[in-house]
Design an enzyme around this catalytic site. Structure first.
Site, PDB file in Angstrom:
ATOM      1  N   TYR A  57       1.004  -0.949   0.276  1.00  0.00           N
ATOM      2  CA  TYR A  57       0.199   0.315  -0.091  1.00  0.00           C
ATOM      3  C   TYR A  57       0.904   1.603   0.434  1.00  0.00           C
ATOM      4  O   TYR A  57       1.500   1.922   1.041  1.00  0.00           O
ATOM      5  CB  TYR A  57      -0.812   0.159   1.272  1.00  0.00           C
ATOM      6  CG  TYR A  57      -1.610  -0.855   1.301  1.00  0.00           C
ATOM      7  CD1 TYR A  57      -2.204  -1.730   0.744  1.00  0.00           C
ATOM      8  CD2 TYR A  57      -2.458  -1.387   2.433  1.00  0.00           C
ATOM      9  CE1 TYR A  57      -3.061  -2.494   0.311  1.00  0.00           C
ATOM     10  CE2 TYR A  57      -3.459  -2.376   3.111  1.00  0.00           C
ATOM     11  CZ  TYR A  57      -3.349  -3.073   1.350  1.00  0.00           C
ATOM     12  OH  TYR A  57      -4.224  -4.478   1.830  1.00  0.00           O
ATOM     13  N   ARG A 208     -15.732  -1.741  -0.662  1.00  0.00           N
ATOM     14  CA  ARG A 208     -15.641  -0.875  -1.374  1.00  0.00           C
ATOM     15  C   ARG A 208     -16.083   0.070  -1.261  1.00  0.00           C
ATOM     16  O   ARG A 208     -16.006   0.966  -2.366  1.00  0.00           O
ATOM     17  CB  ARG A 208     -14.691  -0.830  -2.634  1.00  0.00           C
ATOM     18  CG  ARG A 208     -13.800  -2.256  -2.815  1.00  0.00           C
ATOM     19  CD  ARG A 208     -13.162  -2.691  -3.972  1.00  0.00           C
ATOM     20  NE  ARG A 208     -13.067  -4.134  -3.896  1.00  0.00           N
ATOM     21  CZ  ARG A 208     -11.392  -4.070  -3.661  1.00  0.00           C
ATOM     22  NH1 ARG A 208     -10.498  -2.700  -2.992  1.00  0.00           N
ATOM     23  NH2 ARG A 208     -10.923  -5.810  -3.550  1.00  0.00           N
ATOM     24  N   SER A 212     -22.593   1.497   1.787  1.00  0.00           N
ATOM     25  CA  SER A 212     -22.996   2.297   2.465  1.00  0.00           C
ATOM     26  C   SER A 212     -24.041   3.171   1.442  1.00  0.00           C
ATOM     27  O   SER A 212     -24.574   3.829   2.155  1.00  0.00           O
ATOM     28  CB  SER A 212     -21.963   3.060   3.127  1.00  0.00           C
ATOM     29  OG  SER A 212     -21.636   4.112   0.836  1.00  0.00           O
TER      30      SER A 212
END
Ligand code: NAP
Length: 323
Positions: A57, A208, A212
């Site tokens: 990352y 991802r 939501s």
């Protein structure tokens, strides 16, 4: 914050961990480091003690960020990081590499970046087809014996690999994608983990961000955003998948919860040994997500959620290369 235990002899962690990937990569332009350091420390103040990062990352920047943020509270937190990619000088991941000498080198570098003398949970990020998993497990076993690593993990490994690795060095946790819209591990992997006493650390538990309800249109995603090329976020698939969200929104409303909370509570409700690690770069969303730990879903509500997802179905593969 309620807690859960990783594996049979692993650490006790907050039932919701914090995925830190998006703080330096993947989902568009990352926010300022100082802001993310504040957010990581704030998460700890709110009861989170389990932080997820990886060498790849950034690359490297994410581990450095975590190292800086967690240095003052190192002994109060559980840090998970990952090895297993070859990274070129331009910072691109150019395939898997779990050769023993590479694992050892990554471990040393990660320890340095994380400003610590031990990695609490060291995952192989992706199975390397060129290195037998027994050799990988044996290498991590040596690092455990040397006190540099506390626990061994795998990510996105199949059943055969998990069994073979576990026979050499007990696996504490498998990190794989698991959420309302990604359930491929239910048939074979979850029963195997239960039998072997291995925890599931559920990555991308909010799909991802999709689950939501915040992503209404693919044009919202910036050019640097990984989801731009993601099959499930292409206009046609997104339109189909968003119709499912409408049903979940109604159920969330019934609960007096947000869609993100419903999605995380659903993951938590599947097994007491599953630990979701939602990622966010915003304190307000962190608070919202942590609220899911206190949300109980009745058997009737779980059945309604399951029915909505199963009947509607999800369009699009999990990753671009699965198109
Ligand atoms: N092992 C692996 O191969 C692998 C692969 C992917 C991820 N991971 C790990 O799993 C962690 C979590 O996965 P993920 O970040 O891919 O996906 P995720 O947790 O499902 O979703 C993160 C996305 O959702 C948004 N979000 C978070 N909370 C929200 C809320 N309450 N309302 C609206 N939007 C919200 C975030 O945006 P904002 O930042 O704007 O809030 C971010 O774009 C990563 O950080 C990483 O540590 C591991």
């Amino acid at each position: 914050m309620i807690t859960r235990t990783l594996g049979t002899d692993g650490p006790t962690v907050s039932a919701l961990g914090l995925g830190c990937m998006g703080m330096t990569a993947s989902y568009g332009t990352p926010p300022a480091s100082a802001e993310m350091i504040r957010l990581i420390r704030h998460a700890h103040d709110q009861g989170v003690n389990f932080f997820d990062t990886a060498e790849v990352y950034g690359p490297y920047r994410n581990e450095e960020l975590l190292g800086e943020a967690l240095a003052p509270i190192r002994d109060k937190v559980v840090i998970a990081t990952k090895f297993g990619f070859q990274i070129d000088t331009a910072g691109r991941s150019i395939g898997t590499n779990s050769r023993p000498e590479h694992i050892r080198a990554v471990c040393e570098a990660s320890l340095r970046r994380l400003r610590t003398d031990r990695i609490d949970l060291f995952y192989q990020h992706r199975v390397d087809p060129d290195v037998p998993i027994e050799e990988v497990a044996g290498t991590v076993a040596d690092l455990i014996a040397a006190g540099k690593v506390a626990h061994f993990g795998l990510s996105e490994a199949g059943a055969g690999t998990i069994r073979r690795a576990h026979a050499v060095q007990p696996v504490t946790a498998l990190q794989s994608e698991y959420s309302l819209w990604t359930r491929h591990i239910e048939a074979e992997i979850l029963p195997l983990l239960e039998t072997l006493g291995i925890a599931l650390v559920a990555f991308s538990p909010l799909g991802r961000g999709f689950l939501s309800g915040a992503i209404t249109d693919a044009t919202q995603l910036g050019t640097q955003d990984f989801r731009k090329n993601h099959p499930r976020f292409q206009p046609e698939a997104l339109a189909h998948n968003r119709a499912l969200l409408a049903q979940l929104a109604t159920l969330a409303q019934e609960l007096g919860a947000t869609q993100a909370q419903l999605s995380l509570a659903w993951v938590l409700a599947q097994k007491p040994w599953i630990v979701p690690i939602p990622g966010t770069t915003k304190a307000s969303r962190l608070a919202e997500n942590l609220g899911a730990a206190n949300l109980r879903l009745s058997p009737d509500m779980l059945a309604k959620i399951d029915r909505a997802v199963t009947e509607h179905g999800v369009q699009g593969a999990r990753y671009p290369d699965q198109l």
